[in-house]
Design an enzyme around this catalytic site. Structure first.
Site, mmCIF file in Angstrom:
data_model
loop_
_atom_site.group_PDB
_atom_site.id
_atom_site.type_symbol
_atom_site.label_atom_id
_atom_site.label_comp_id
_atom_site.label_asym_id
_atom_site.label_seq_id
_atom_site.Cartn_x
_atom_site.Cartn_y
_atom_site.Cartn_z
ATOM 1 C CG MET A 11 -44.535 103.560 64.401
ATOM 2 S SD MET A 11 -45.777 103.051 63.230
ATOM 3 C CE MET A 11 -46.653 101.846 64.198
ATOM 4 C CB CYS A 12 -42.639 106.468 58.906
ATOM 5 S SG CYS A 12 -43.077 104.891 58.139
#
Length: 275
Positions: free
Chosen positions: A1-2
């Site tokens: 994920m970011c």
């Protein structure tokens, strides 16, 4: 994920200190090596820096780190790709115009089933779910309010209704700003910090760097910092409850509404439950 980073202030402020730690997470102290970007609101304009390279090795990121741009609202993003190629057009934040204002959006999550019908005023350039979400949000606001921008509280209520429609589909953390307010949705993980008088010394987690904010602020300054994971290790960060939408204005959290929590755990939550 970011990972996400946002700043909302009551006076123009630079984000150099926070960005210094955030930059390191783009391929050095963390795994988010698929590009990075940052957008600064300045008056009616937006100064945008994007690079599909890891921020920890990016010369453009070094420029931003050492360039004290003053802004009331900032949104930054480091990417770990889930949908879309690693390319400039897929690099967050995304920028569009609505009602004669620039809007900026960055997303941490994955909504693979969201394929909205978009009518033409707002179309994605890249192939990420994030840009599709942003276009759909602005399209929905335009349909609802036509050519007249709503009052701040009315806008927040509309964003809450739209956000809740997507919140149960997957991980949907985001930051959104029109240059006046900063909106933050916590689907799985976001944290925030309000810096105000009396200011203290802050120390970054990702780099051995400290700043004594009492030497670079006035007693009236107020700054809200929003980050996926806290950036400092000696300040009172507050964890947002998963399934909440927040509105920040002039360095304060001025509104909060409940949304549907994500049915999917974040990477951080998975690590906590397995270790």
């Amino acid at each position: 994920m970011c990972e996400l980073l946002g700043m909302n202030c009551n006076v123009p402020t630079d984000i150099c200190f926070s960005f210094t730690g955030f930059q390191k997470r783009g391929g050095e102290t963390s795994i988010h090596a698929d590009g990075w970007g940052i957008a600064f609101f300045e008056g009616k304009g937006v100064r945008l820096f994007l690079d599909p390279k890891p921020s920890a090795q990016s010369p453009i990121a070094e420029l931003v780190r050492n360039y004290p741009i003053q802004s009331l609202n900032v949104i930054a993003h480091i990417r770990k790709a889930t949908q879309g190629l690693v390319s400039l057009e897929n690099t967050h934040p995304f920028v569009r115009e609505l009602w004669g204002q620039y809007w900026v959006f960055a997303h941490n999550g994955n909504l693979p089933q969201f394929q909205p019908e978009l009518y033409g005023a707002f179309l994605p350039v890249g192939n990420t779910d994030s840009e599709r979400i942003f276009c759909w949000l602005l399209q929905s606001l335009r349909i609802r309010f036509n050519d007249t921008p709503p009052a701040r509280d009315v806008l927040f209520a509309a964003l809450h209704e739209l956000t809740d429609q997507l919140a149960g589909m997957g991980i949907f953390n985001y930051l959104l700003s029109n240059g006046e307010c900063l909106f933050a949705h916590c689907s799985t993980e976001l944290n925030y910090l309000i810096r105000h008088s009396p200011f203290n010394v802050a120390h970054l987690k990702d780099e051995d760097m400290t700043v004594d904010f009492s030497h670079v602020t006035t007693p009236n300054d107020r700054v809200a910092i929003i980050a996926t994971v806290p950036l400092t290790d000696n300040e009172p960060w507050q964890a947002m409850v998963p399934g909440t939408l927040w509105m920040f204005h002039e360095g304060e959290a001025v509104a909060q509404l409940a949304t549907t929590p994500s049915p999917i755990k974040s990477l951080a939550e998975d690590l906590r439950t397995t270790n």
